[in-house]
Design a protein around this motif. Structure first.
Motif, PDB file in Angstrom:
ATOM      1  N   ARG A  81       0.796  -1.232   0.000  1.00  0.00           N
ATOM      2  CA  ARG A  81       0.000   0.000   0.000  1.00  0.00           C
ATOM      3  C   ARG A  81       0.825   1.276   0.000  1.00  0.00           C
ATOM      4  NH1 ARG A  81      -4.171  -0.924   4.791  1.00  0.00           N
ATOM      5  NH2 ARG A  81      -2.343  -1.833   5.759  1.00  0.00           N
ATOM      6  N   PHE A  82       2.126   1.183   0.020  1.00  0.00           N
ATOM      7  CA  PHE A  82       2.938   2.395   0.086  1.00  0.00           C
ATOM      8  C   PHE A  82       2.918   3.160  -1.234  1.00  0.00           C
ATOM      9  CE2 PHE A  82       5.898  -1.068  -0.916  1.00  0.00           C
ATOM     10  CZ  PHE A  82       6.489  -0.601  -2.080  1.00  0.00           C
ATOM     11  N   THR A  83       3.159   4.459  -1.122  1.00  0.00           N
ATOM     12  CA  THR A  83       3.276   5.355  -2.262  1.00  0.00           C
ATOM     13  C   THR A  83       4.723   5.812  -2.356  1.00  0.00           C
ATOM     14  OG1 THR A  83       1.008   6.152  -1.973  1.00  0.00           O
ATOM     15  CG2 THR A  83       2.502   7.573  -3.214  1.00  0.00           C
ATOM     16  N   PHE A  84       5.295   5.743  -3.553  1.00  0.00           N
ATOM     17  CA  PHE A  84       6.644   6.253  -3.789  1.00  0.00           C
ATOM     18  C   PHE A  84       6.495   7.737  -4.103  1.00  0.00           C
ATOM     19  CE2 PHE A  84      10.491   6.166  -6.853  1.00  0.00           C
ATOM     20  CZ  PHE A  84      11.362   6.525  -5.848  1.00  0.00           C
ATOM     21  N   ALA A  85       7.116   8.603  -3.298  1.00  0.00           N
ATOM     22  CA  ALA A  85       6.863  10.038  -3.431  1.00  0.00           C
ATOM     23  C   ALA A  85       8.091  10.876  -3.100  1.00  0.00           C
ATOM     24  CB  ALA A  85       5.716  10.435  -2.506  1.00  0.00           C
ATOM     25  N   MET A  86       8.000  12.143  -3.494  1.00  0.00           N
ATOM     26  CA  MET A  86       8.994  13.160  -3.160  1.00  0.00           C
ATOM     27  C   MET A  86       8.266  14.299  -2.459  1.00  0.00           C
ATOM     28  SD  MET A  86      11.150  13.604  -6.693  1.00  0.00           S
ATOM     29  CE  MET A  86       9.922  13.109  -7.899  1.00  0.00           C
ATOM     30  N   SER A  87       8.835  14.787  -1.371  1.00  0.00           N
ATOM     31  CA  SER A  87       8.306  15.989  -0.728  1.00  0.00           C
ATOM     32  C   SER A  87       9.078  17.175  -1.284  1.00  0.00           C
ATOM     33  CB  SER A  87       8.470  15.913   0.789  1.00  0.00           C
ATOM     34  OG  SER A  87       7.512  15.076   1.340  1.00  0.00           O
ATOM     35  N   HIS A  88       8.439  17.909  -2.145  1.00  0.00           N
ATOM     36  CA  HIS A  88       9.050  19.037  -2.836  1.00  0.00           C
ATOM     37  C   HIS A  88       8.404  20.318  -2.326  1.00  0.00           C
ATOM     38  CE1 HIS A  88       9.971  21.662  -6.310  1.00  0.00           C
ATOM     39  NE2 HIS A  88      11.029  20.879  -6.460  1.00  0.00           N
ATOM     40  N   VAL A  89       9.049  21.443  -2.503  1.00  0.00           N
ATOM     41  CA  VAL A  89       8.500  22.718  -2.054  1.00  0.00           C
ATOM     42  C   VAL A  89       7.119  22.989  -2.683  1.00  0.00           C
ATOM     43  CG1 VAL A  89       9.668  24.134  -3.800  1.00  0.00           C
ATOM     44  CG2 VAL A  89       9.045  25.145  -1.607  1.00  0.00           C
ATOM     45  N   CYS A  90       6.877  22.466  -3.878  1.00  0.00           N
ATOM     46  CA  CYS A  90       5.584  22.694  -4.544  1.00  0.00           C
ATOM     47  C   CYS A  90       4.532  21.671  -4.127  1.00  0.00           C
ATOM     48  CB  CYS A  90       5.748  22.694  -6.062  1.00  0.00           C
ATOM     49  SG  CYS A  90       6.232  21.106  -6.752  1.00  0.00           S
ATOM     50  N   GLY A  91       4.921  20.619  -3.409  1.00  0.00           N
ATOM     51  CA  GLY A  91       3.953  19.639  -2.948  1.00  0.00           C
ATOM     52  C   GLY A  91       4.547  18.254  -2.826  1.00  0.00           C
ATOM     53  N   ILE A  93       4.793  14.742  -4.385  1.00  0.00           N
ATOM     54  CA  ILE A  93       4.657  14.257  -5.753  1.00  0.00           C
ATOM     55  C   ILE A  93       4.868  12.757  -5.773  1.00  0.00           C
ATOM     56  CG2 ILE A  93       5.607  14.397  -8.084  1.00  0.00           C
ATOM     57  CD1 ILE A  93       6.609  17.270  -7.109  1.00  0.00           C
ATOM     58  N   ALA A  94       3.875  12.016  -6.231  1.00  0.00           N
ATOM     59  CA  ALA A  94       3.965  10.565  -6.344  1.00  0.00           C
ATOM     60  C   ALA A  94       4.554  10.188  -7.700  1.00  0.00           C
ATOM     61  CB  ALA A  94       2.587   9.932  -6.181  1.00  0.00           C
ATOM     62  N   ILE A  95       5.430   9.196  -7.689  1.00  0.00           N
ATOM     63  CA  ILE A  95       5.971   8.630  -8.928  1.00  0.00           C
ATOM     64  C   ILE A  95       5.059   7.464  -9.246  1.00  0.00           C
ATOM     65  CG2 ILE A  95       7.961   7.536 -10.027  1.00  0.00           C
ATOM     66  CD1 ILE A  95       8.555   9.541  -6.904  1.00  0.00           C
ATOM     67  N   VAL A  96       4.235   7.605 -10.291  1.00  0.00           N
ATOM     68  CA  VAL A  96       3.158   6.638 -10.510  1.00  0.00           C
ATOM     69  C   VAL A  96       3.358   5.695 -11.686  1.00  0.00           C
ATOM     70  CG1 VAL A  96       1.431   8.027  -9.313  1.00  0.00           C
ATOM     71  CG2 VAL A  96       1.756   8.328 -11.772  1.00  0.00           C
ATOM     72  N   GLY A  97       4.303   5.977 -12.567  1.00  0.00           N
ATOM     73  CA  GLY A  97       4.498   5.055 -13.679  1.00  0.00           C
ATOM     74  C   GLY A  97       5.626   5.470 -14.592  1.00  0.00           C
ATOM     75  N   ILE A  98       6.114   4.490 -15.335  1.00  0.00           N
ATOM     76  CA  ILE A  98       7.168   4.716 -16.314  1.00  0.00           C
ATOM     77  C   ILE A  98       6.906   3.775 -17.480  1.00  0.00           C
ATOM     78  CG2 ILE A  98       9.647   4.496 -16.789  1.00  0.00           C
ATOM     79  CD1 ILE A  98      10.185   5.158 -13.864  1.00  0.00           C
ATOM     80  N   ASP A  99       7.015   4.310 -18.694  1.00  0.00           N
ATOM     81  CA  ASP A  99       6.969   3.445 -19.866  1.00  0.00           C
ATOM     82  C   ASP A  99       8.256   3.648 -20.662  1.00  0.00           C
ATOM     83  OD1 ASP A  99       6.587   5.752 -21.470  1.00  0.00           O
ATOM     84  OD2 ASP A  99       4.431   5.436 -21.646  1.00  0.00           O
ATOM     85  N   GLU A 100       8.287   3.218 -21.895  1.00  0.00           N
ATOM     86  CA  GLU A 100       9.521   3.292 -22.674  1.00  0.00           C
ATOM     87  C   GLU A 100      10.031   4.718 -22.863  1.00  0.00           C
ATOM     88  OE1 GLU A 100       6.669   1.776 -23.913  1.00  0.00           O
ATOM     89  OE2 GLU A 100       7.295  -0.182 -23.169  1.00  0.00           O
ATOM     90  N   GLU A 101       9.119   5.689 -22.918  1.00  0.00           N
ATOM     91  CA  GLU A 101       9.510   7.062 -23.233  1.00  0.00           C
ATOM     92  C   GLU A 101       9.255   8.080 -22.125  1.00  0.00           C
ATOM     93  OE1 GLU A 101       7.632   8.205 -26.878  1.00  0.00           O
ATOM     94  OE2 GLU A 101       8.351   6.439 -27.940  1.00  0.00           O
ATOM     95  N   ARG A 102       8.313   7.798 -21.221  1.00  0.00           N
ATOM     96  CA  ARG A 102       7.853   8.823 -20.286  1.00  0.00           C
ATOM     97  C   ARG A 102       7.890   8.343 -18.837  1.00  0.00           C
ATOM     98  NH1 ARG A 102       7.513  13.350 -23.179  1.00  0.00           N
ATOM     99  NH2 ARG A 102       6.166  14.269 -21.615  1.00  0.00           N
ATOM    100  N   THR A 103       8.063   9.315 -17.940  1.00  0.00           N
ATOM    101  CA  THR A 103       7.913   9.102 -16.504  1.00  0.00           C
ATOM    102  C   THR A 103       6.676   9.892 -16.084  1.00  0.00           C
ATOM    103  OG1 THR A 103      10.276   8.831 -16.157  1.00  0.00           O
ATOM    104  CG2 THR A 103       8.975   9.475 -14.239  1.00  0.00           C
ATOM    105  N   TYR A 104       5.808   9.247 -15.294  1.00  0.00           N
ATOM    106  CA  TYR A 104       4.532   9.844 -14.919  1.00  0.00           C
ATOM    107  C   TYR A 104       4.513  10.141 -13.417  1.00  0.00           C
ATOM    108  CZ  TYR A 104       3.445   8.024 -19.485  1.00  0.00           C
ATOM    109  OH  TYR A 104       3.469   7.757 -20.830  1.00  0.00           O
ATOM    110  N   LEU A 105       4.185  11.374 -13.105  1.00  0.00           N
ATOM    111  CA  LEU A 105       4.127  11.848 -11.730  1.00  0.00           C
ATOM    112  C   LEU A 105       2.742  12.432 -11.480  1.00  0.00           C
ATOM    113  CD1 LEU A 105       7.524  13.815 -11.718  1.00  0.00           C
ATOM    114  CD2 LEU A 105       7.163  11.424 -11.129  1.00  0.00           C
ATOM    115  N   LYS A 106       2.385  12.528 -10.207  1.00  0.00           N
ATOM    116  CA  LYS A 106       1.079  13.078  -9.848  1.00  0.00           C
ATOM    117  C   LYS A 106       1.215  13.836  -8.535  1.00  0.00           C
ATOM    118  CE  LYS A 106      -3.572  11.619  -8.622  1.00  0.00           C
ATOM    119  NZ  LYS A 106      -4.433  10.478  -8.356  1.00  0.00           N
ATOM    120  N   TYR A 107       0.590  15.008  -8.476  1.00  0.00           N
ATOM    121  CA  TYR A 107       0.564  15.759  -7.219  1.00  0.00           C
ATOM    122  C   TYR A 107      -0.361  15.030  -6.243  1.00  0.00           C
ATOM    123  CZ  TYR A 107       3.051  19.921  -8.757  1.00  0.00           C
ATOM    124  OH  TYR A 107       4.012  20.795  -9.175  1.00  0.00           O
TER     125      TYR A 107
END
Length: 144
Positions: A81-91, A93-107
């Motif tokens: 159930r854990f979320t992989f995230a970064m605590s950044h000054v803007c909020g 941010i969860a790291i939610v997915g990666i495919d061949e070309e893109r990294t997907y993040l979500k506030y």
């Protein structure tokens, strides 16, 4: 701890992902399983902020994502159930997915109320250590 749990206390774990300490799927799966077994929710795994004092412990964001996804494959539903995230000054941010070309993040949380839940897509960067590495003009940010 049993007395606290019996009295209604709720426990959740937050841990940083650290190079050379817990940056492998087996260690993270074991941690999550053991926490879950004793009634502690695996809540956040944080991307280690690349500051002067801890830069040696930073795992690249994309490596961290794959480590944690492999760890989840070896856990029951309650332990993953854990979320992989970064605590950044803007909020947060969860790291939610990666495919061949893109990294997907979500506030997951944001300093700007209207950004909460916004989904972001960046060109993959295997050297990215932090959100700021993706925010560069070369990253081709797409916000949904």
């Amino acid at each position: 701890m049993n007395i606290l749990q019996e009295s209604g206390a709720v426990f959740a774990n937050q841990t940083p992902l650290l190079h050379g300490i817990n940056d492998n799927p087996e260690t993270m799966a074991e941690l999550s399983r053991k926490l879950s077994f004793i009634g502690i929710t695996p809540y956040y795994v944080f991307q280690c902020r690349p500051t002067l004092g801890n830069r040696d412990f930073v795992v690249p964001v994309e490596d961290g994502y794959f480590i944690l996804e492999q760890a989840k494959m070896n856990c029951s539903g309650l332990a993953k159930r854990f979320t992989f995230a970064m605590s950044h000054v803007c909020g947060k941010i969860a790291i939610v997915g990666i495919d061949e070309e893109r990294t997907y993040l979500k506030y997951h949380q944001s300093a700007e109320w209207e950004d909460i839940g916004k989904f972001m897509s960046f060109r993959r960067d295997p050297n990215a250590l932090w959100f700021d590495d993706y925010k560069s003009p070369l990253s081709e940010k797409k916000v949904v």
